[in-house]
Design a protein around this motif. Structure first.
Motif, PDB file in Angstrom:
ATOM      1  N   TRP A 145       0.821  -1.202   0.000  1.00 11.70           N
ATOM      2  CA  TRP A 145       0.000   0.000   0.000  1.00 11.70           C
ATOM      3  C   TRP A 145       0.859   1.258   0.000  1.00 11.70           C
ATOM      4  N   ALA A 146       2.088   1.182   0.546  1.00 10.44           N
ATOM      5  CA  ALA A 146       2.970   2.347   0.532  1.00 10.44           C
ATOM      6  C   ALA A 146       3.402   2.670  -0.892  1.00 10.44           C
ATOM      7  N   TYR A 147       3.641   1.631  -1.703  1.00  9.99           N
ATOM      8  CA  TYR A 147       4.000   1.848  -3.108  1.00  9.99           C
ATOM      9  C   TYR A 147       2.857   2.540  -3.840  1.00  9.99           C
ATOM     10  N   VAL A 148       1.632   2.023  -3.657  1.00 10.74           N
ATOM     11  CA  VAL A 148       0.471   2.615  -4.326  1.00 10.74           C
ATOM     12  C   VAL A 148       0.233   4.035  -3.826  1.00 10.74           C
ATOM     13  N   ALA A 149       0.339   4.238  -2.504  1.00 17.91           N
ATOM     14  CA  ALA A 149       0.142   5.579  -1.955  1.00 17.91           C
ATOM     15  C   ALA A 149       1.186   6.549  -2.482  1.00 17.91           C
ATOM     16  N   GLY A 150       2.404   6.073  -2.706  1.00 21.40           N
ATOM     17  CA  GLY A 150       3.429   6.934  -3.279  1.00 21.40           C
ATOM     18  C   GLY A 150       3.076   7.395  -4.672  1.00 21.40           C
ATOM     19  N   ARG A 151       2.483   6.507  -5.463  1.00 22.33           N
ATOM     20  CA  ARG A 151       2.073   6.899  -6.823  1.00 22.33           C
ATOM     21  C   ARG A 151       0.909   7.879  -6.775  1.00 22.33           C
ATOM     22  N   VAL A 152      -0.016   7.665  -5.847  1.00 19.02           N
ATOM     23  CA  VAL A 152      -1.132   8.610  -5.712  1.00 19.02           C
ATOM     24  C   VAL A 152      -0.614   9.976  -5.265  1.00 19.02           C
TER      25      VAL A 152
END
Length: 559
Positions: free
Chosen positions: A404-411
Motif C-alpha cells: 500500500w505504501a507503493y500505491v500511496a506513493g504513486r497517488v
C-alpha cells in the motif's frame, strides 16, 4: 577362369555448397521487414501513426459536418481537411516513430552490433527509413481511403501525379529530419520529447489542426519557416478541385527539398552508431537482486532499518517523481502540453485582448482537466505497468515495504504533478491574458482537483488490474482519452455535437471535471459548487475502486 572385379568405390565428400551473398537491396528488404514487425508489436506507435489521423477525421467530420460547398460537382468540406490529416500521419511515422525507434536501437547497442556484420551501414538506415515509409504511406491510404468511402472525398485525375510526388517528398523530408534528430540527441527519451514537442505545437500553426484564420502574424511566419505547413498546403492544393493546373505546388515542394538536403547534411556529419552513455544499462547483480531493482523497491531508509509507514510513502512519492522527470514524453504530454495550449490557443482563437482573455478563461479549466486525466489515467499507471512487467512489484513483496505504501506513493505523485499543472496553467492565464482567478476560490479549486485526481487515479489503477501488458495499458488509456478530449469540451468548446457523441461526453467523467473546474474558477466566494459534476466524478471513482478491489483480490494488480 578368372574374373576382374571392379575396384571398390572411393568415398568422396559432397561438393561444397556455395551460397551467394544476398544483394544489398535484399538485405534492406529483410531489415525493413524486421522494422515493420517491431512496429506492429508496439500498439502505442500504431495508435499515434495510424489511429490518430483516422480518429481525427471521424471526430472532425462529426463535429463540423460535411456540408456540400459546390453542388454541381458535389464537393464537400471533407475534401479540404482530409489530406492535411494524412500529412499528420506521415509526419508521425516518418519523423517521430523513426527517430524514437532508431535512437532506441542505438541506445540498446543494436546499431553498433549491426556495424560488425557484412551489412553496410547505409543499408541499416535505409531499412529503418523504408519501414517508417511503409507506415507513413499506410496512414495516407487509410485516411484518404476513409475520406473517399465515408466522406465523398474526390480523387482528381489531373493532380494524381502531383499528390503522389508530394507524399513521397514529404515522407523523404520528415524521414531525413527524423534521422537528423537522432544524430543530435543522446537518448530515445530525448528523441521522444523533442519530436513530439516540435510536431504537435507546429500542427496548430501549420494548417493541420486549424482552429482559426486569425493566427497572429509572428506565428504565421513561424509556421512558414518549418516544412509541415508547406507539406500540408502542397497536398491540400493537389486535392483542391477549384485550383487549375496539374496540382504541383513548386514553391512548397522546393522548401521540402531544402529541408531534406539540410537534414541529410546534419545526419551525415553528426550521426553516431555507438550508445552515448545516457541510456541506463542494467546494474550489476548482487546476491540475486540488482542494484537498480533495489533502488526501485527499497528506500535507503528501509536498508538502514524499518521506517514509519509515512516515511515509506514519502520516499515512494519522491521516487515516482524522479522516474517521471526522466520520462521526457510523459513530462511533455502531462505538464508541458496542457500549459503550452493555455499559452498558445487563446492567441490563435481571438484577435483582441478582451476576446483572448475570454478564450483563456475557457482554456484554463479545459487544459487543467486534461492534464489531470493524462497524469492520473495514463502517465502514472503506465509507469506502474512497466514496473510490474519487469517484475519489480513482485520482488517488492520480499522487502519490508508494504504494497500500500507503493500505491500511496504513486497517488501522492499524482497530486504533486496535478498541483504543478494547475499552478503553471493558472500563472500563464493570469499573467499572459489577464484572467481573473480570485484567491477566495482557491480552497474550492483544491477540493475539485483532489476529487478529479481521485476519480482518474482510481480509473487508472482499475485499468492496471484489467490489462496485463504495459503497452496495452498505455494504448488503451491514450486511445480512450484522446478522442474523449474532442467530445468533452477540452479541444473543442461550444460546438454542436451529434446526439450520440454528446451523450457519451455527458456520461464519462472528463466533461464533468472540466465543468466543475470552470464553475469553480468563474464563481465567486460563497457560490455553490458544481454538486452534480462532483457527484458524477465520485461515482466513477467509486466504480474504479471496486474494480481495483476485485483485481487486487485476484492478485492481478501486482503480479
Amino acid at each position: 577362369m578368372t574374373t576382374q572385379l571392379d575396384p571398390p568405390p572411393v568415398a568422396t565428400s559432397p561438393p561444397p555448397v556455395t551460397r551467394r551473398r544476398p544483394g544489398m537491396w535484399t538485405l534492406v528488404a529483410v531489415l525493413a521487414a524486421h522494422g515493420v514487425r517491431a512496429f506492429l508489436r508496439t500498439p502505442v506507435a500504431a495508435l499515434f501513426t495510424l489511429g490518430l489521423p483516422v480518429l481525427f477525421l471521424v471526430i472532425i467530420g462529426a463535429l463540423f459536418g460535411n456540408e456540400i460547398v459546390e453542388p454541381r460537382q458535389g464537393i464537400r468540406v471533407a475534401q479540404f481537411f482530409t489530406p492535411v490529416l494524412a500529412v499528420f500521419g506521415v509526419a508521425e511515422a516518418a519523423f517521430c516513430v523513426l527517430a524514437v525507434d532508431t535512437a532506441l536501437l542505438r541506445e540498446r547497442g543494436v546499431l553498433l552490433r549491426l556495424r560488425g556484420t557484412p551489412v553496410p551501414p547505409w543499408a541499416v538506415l535505409a531499412a529503418r527509413v523504408c519501414a517508417a515509409a511503409v507506415f507513413a504511406l499506410l496512414a495516407v491510404v487509410l485516411v484518404i481511403g476513409l475520406g473517399v468511402l465515408a466522406y465523398d472525398v474526390q480523387l482528381i485525375g489531373r493532380t494524381a501525379l502531383a499528390a503522389t510526388v508530394t507524399v513521397l517528398l514529404g515522407v523523404a523530408c520528415f524521414a531525413a529530419l527524423g534521422v537528423a534528430v537522432v544524430s543530435l540527441v543522446r537518448s530515445s527519451t530525448a528523441a521522444q520529447a523533442f519530436t513530439n514537442g516540435i510536431l504537435i505545437p507546429l500542427a496548430f500553426i501549420s494548417d493541420v489542426f486549424t482552429i482559426s484564420e486569425r493566427t497572429p502574424t509572428w506565428l504565421e511566419t513561424v509556421g512558414w519557416v518549418f516544412p509541415l505547413k508547406h507539406f500540408a498546403n502542397a497536398l491540400a492544393d493537389a486535392f483542391n478541385p477549384f485550383l487549375p493546373g496539374n496540382g504541383f505546388a513548386g514553391d512548397h515542394l522546393a522548401v521540402l527539398a531544402l529541408w531534406t538536403v539540410a537534414a541529410l547534411a546534419v545526419a551525415r556529419r553528426r550521426f553516431r552508431w555507438a550508445p552515448t552513455g545516457d541510456g541506463r544499462s542494467p546494474a550489476p547483480v548482487r546476491g540475486g537482486l540488482s542494484t537498480s531493482t533495489a533502488s526501485e523497491v527499497l528506500p535507503r531508509s528501509l536498508r538502514r532499518g524499518r521506517p514509519t509507514p509515512w516515511a515509506s510513502v514519502a520516499v515512494q512519492v519522491g521516487y515516482a517523481l524522479r522516474v517521471l522527470s526522466r520520462d521526457g514524453t510523459g513530462v511533455f504530454f502531462a505538464v508541458v502540453f496542457p500549459v503550452l495550449l493555455v499559452a498558445l490557443l487563446p492567441a490563435l482563437m481571438a484577435e483582441t485582448g478582451e476576446a483572448r482573455t475570454e478564450a483563456a478563461q475557457v482554456m484554463l479549466p479545459a487544459m487543467t482537466a486534461y492534464g489531470v486525466a493524462i497524469v492520473c489515467f495514463v502517465t502514472i499507471p503506465s509507469g506502474v505497468a512497466e514496473a510490474r512487467e519487469r517484475g519489480v512489484l513482485r520482488r517488492m513483496r520480499g522487502t519490508p515495504m508494504p504494497e500500500w505504501a507503493y500505491v500511496a506513493g504513486r497517488v501522492g505523485a499524482m497530486g504533486a504533478v496535478v498541483a504543478t499543472i494547475a499552478a503553471l496553467s493558472t500563472t500563464v492565464a493570469v499573467t499572459g491574458y489577464g484572467v481573473d482567478v480570485r484567491p477566495a476560490r482557491l480552497p474550492a479549486l483544491v477540493a475539485v482537483l483532489a476529487i478529479g485526481t481521485g476519480c482518474f487515479g482510481a480509473l487508472g489503477f482499475a485499468l492496471l488490474g484489467l490489462a496485463r501488458r504495459g503497452q496495452t495499458v498505455t494504448a488503451v488509456a491514450l486511445g480512450t482519452l484522446l478522442p474523449l478530449g474532442f467530445i468533452s469540451d477540452v479541444f473543442v468548446v461550444g460546438a454542436q455535437m451529434p446526439a450520440v457523441l454528446a451523450t457519451v461526453g455527458d456520461v464519462l467523467p472528463l466533461t464533468h471535471l472540466v465543468h466543475a473546474l470552470d464553475d469553480t474558477l468563474a464563481g465567486t466566494a460563497g457560490s455553490a459548487p458544481a454538486w452534480g459534476d462532483l457527484a458524477v466524478l465520485a461515482a466513477w471513482g467509486a466504480a474504479g475502486l471496486i474494480v481495483v478491489a476485485v483485481t487486487a483480490r485476484r492478485a492481478t494488480l501486482i503480479r
